[in-house]
Enzyme design. Structure first.
Site, PDB file in Angstrom:
ATOM      1  N   LEU A 119      11.010 -20.452  -5.304  1.00 55.54           N
ATOM      2  CA  LEU A 119      10.122 -19.465  -4.693  1.00 55.54           C
ATOM      3  C   LEU A 119       8.759 -19.617  -5.357  1.00 55.54           C
ATOM      4  CD1 LEU A 119       9.773 -16.795  -2.914  1.00 55.54           C
ATOM      5  CD2 LEU A 119      10.092 -15.571  -5.051  1.00 55.54           C
ATOM      6  N   HIS A 153       2.480   3.129  -8.962  1.00 59.07           N
ATOM      7  CA  HIS A 153       2.340   1.682  -9.208  1.00 59.07           C
ATOM      8  C   HIS A 153       3.554   1.158  -9.990  1.00 59.07           C
ATOM      9  CE1 HIS A 153      -1.603   1.914  -7.566  1.00 59.07           C
ATOM     10  NE2 HIS A 153      -2.174   2.528  -8.586  1.00 59.07           N
ATOM     11  N   ASP A 159       0.828  -1.206   0.000  1.00 59.34           N
ATOM     12  CA  ASP A 159       0.000   0.000   0.000  1.00 59.34           C
ATOM     13  C   ASP A 159       0.869   1.266   0.000  1.00 59.34           C
ATOM     14  OD1 ASP A 159      -2.352   1.419  -0.014  1.00 59.34           O
ATOM     15  OD2 ASP A 159      -2.627   1.346   2.153  1.00 59.34           O
TER      16      ASP A 159
HETATM   17  C1  FPP Z   1      -2.071   0.117  -3.272  1.00 57.58           C
HETATM   18  O1  FPP Z   1      -1.582   1.420  -3.371  1.00 57.58           O
HETATM   19  C2  FPP Z   1      -1.559  -0.704  -4.340  1.00 57.58           C
HETATM   20  C3  FPP Z   1      -2.330  -1.240  -5.335  1.00 57.58           C
HETATM   21  C4  FPP Z   1      -3.772  -1.039  -5.490  1.00 57.58           C
HETATM   22  C5  FPP Z   1      -1.754  -2.049  -6.366  1.00 57.58           C
HETATM   23  C6  FPP Z   1      -0.531  -2.797  -5.983  1.00 57.58           C
HETATM   24  C7  FPP Z   1       0.169  -3.047  -7.196  1.00 57.58           C
HETATM   25  C8  FPP Z   1       1.480  -2.901  -7.402  1.00 57.58           C
HETATM   26  C9  FPP Z   1       2.520  -2.665  -6.400  1.00 57.58           C
HETATM   27  C10 FPP Z   1       2.000  -2.969  -8.737  1.00 57.58           C
HETATM   28  C11 FPP Z   1       1.212  -3.846  -9.598  1.00 57.58           C
HETATM   29  C12 FPP Z   1       1.874  -5.105  -9.731  1.00 57.58           C
HETATM   30  C13 FPP Z   1       1.903  -5.680 -10.878  1.00 57.58           C
HETATM   31  C14 FPP Z   1       2.659  -6.943 -11.065  1.00 57.58           C
HETATM   32  C15 FPP Z   1       1.172  -5.025 -11.961  1.00 57.58           C
HETATM   33  P1  FPP Z   1      -2.653   2.596  -3.403  1.00 57.58           P
HETATM   34  O2  FPP Z   1      -2.850   2.983  -4.815  1.00 57.58           O
HETATM   35  O3  FPP Z   1      -3.892   2.175  -2.685  1.00 57.58           O
HETATM   36  O4  FPP Z   1      -1.898   3.713  -2.612  1.00 57.58           O
HETATM   37  P2  FPP Z   1      -2.570   4.840  -1.720  1.00 57.58           P
HETATM   38  O5  FPP Z   1      -3.207   4.149  -0.546  1.00 57.58           O
HETATM   39  O6  FPP Z   1      -1.415   5.680  -1.324  1.00 57.58           O
HETATM   40  O7  FPP Z   1      -3.558   5.566  -2.596  1.00 57.58           O
END
Ligand code: FPP
Length: 248
Positions: free
Chosen positions: A130, A38, A21
């Site tokens: 893994l 992302h 997150d």
């Molecule tokens: C949360 O951050 C993260 C996500 C919704 C997506 C997690 C995905 C990745 C790390 C990359 C994607 C991976 C692949 C392989 C495509 P948020 O957007 O909720 O952050 P915030 O809480 O600060 O808004």
């Protein structure tokens, strides 16, 4: 001394789950689009895969896209799908003897993405160094509801009796039935909640919350989480004295 050097190599958790997150906030603080967060998050993921292998983690389950994430703006959803498509490098999995698993309601994921995902799952299924478990369009409540449906059908057609339903049967009906429950769950980004992730499986999981946004997370931070895990007493409902007796 770094946390990596301080780790007890004999007590590395077999299964670590991560809620990645903070991508959006990381980007916003830099005046960038959320997708840039992302994209940076994917880089971190790549490094941690190698790091996970290095310290001996066997299963890494990542909350990549939740059921609730479908409610984000269309553009962000599309960009996340594109990011997944662009970064799913079968070569990297093969080079690192990593097996890819996917859990979640993938019927909702666009077919051009799923074709690539399925290909990678199929072509890595003989690897065991893994195991990367990607939760895609996943939520615990969806998964548990699905398990209830599966078990109910068995009761309805007389395969099992309702009185015979037990915890093992429920675990087996979940999409994570190929792996033991995680010993450690990490959430980055400063929020203290599980957000519908592995609720059944985390009954006895040690929880570790980090204020670091996912794009700033790294191997040393992962090792710090593992170090804290190694210094917590896992009691499984027993008293501290009982735990001491059981390990004598
Ligand atoms: C949360 O951050 C993260 C996500 C919704 C997506 C997690 C995905 C990745 C790390 C990359 C994607 C991976 C692949 C392989 C495509 P948020 O957007 O909720 O952050 P915030 O809480 O600060 O808004």
């Amino acid at each position: 001394m770094t946390y990596q050097e301080r780790l007890d190599k004999d007590r590395i958790p077999n299964h670590v789950a991560i809620i990645m997150d903070g991508n959006g906030r990381w980007a916003k603080e830099r005046g960038l689009e959320r997708t840039a967060g992302h994209a940076k998050g994917v880089e971190v993921l790549r490094n941690l895969l190698l790091g996970g292998i290095k310290i001996g983690i066997r299963y890494l389950t990542l909350y990549t896209f939740s059921t609730e994430n479908w409610n984000r703006p269309d553009e962000e959803v599309y960009n996340l799908m594109q990011l997944l498509f662009d970064n799913l490098e079968e070569e990297m999995f093969i080079r690192n003897e990593t097996r890819l698993h996917v859990i979640g309601d993938t019927s909702k994921i666009p077919s051009w993405v799923m074709e690539k995902v399925n290909h990678c799952v199929e072509n890595t299924k003989h690897f065991d160094r893994l195991h990367l478990v990607m939760a895609l369009s996943y939520s615990s409540r969806w998964e548990i509801t699905d398990a209830v449906r599966t078990i109910s059908k068995k009761v309805a057609n007389g395969e099992i009796k309702a009185e015979d339903i037990n915890e093992d049967m429920i675990s087996q009906a979940l999409s994570t039935n190929f792996v033991a429950d995680p010993e450690l769950m990490i959430r980055t980004g400063g929020e203290i909640r599980l957000s519908n992730f592995l609720l059944w499986q985390s009954a006895y999981t040690e929880l570790y919350f980090s204020d670091t946004y996912w794009p700033d997370f790294n191997l040393e931070e992962l090792c710090k989480a593992v170090y804290y895990y190694q210094h917590r007493e896992r009691r499984f409902g027993l008293t501290g004295e009982q735990v001491e007796q059981s390990i004598k």
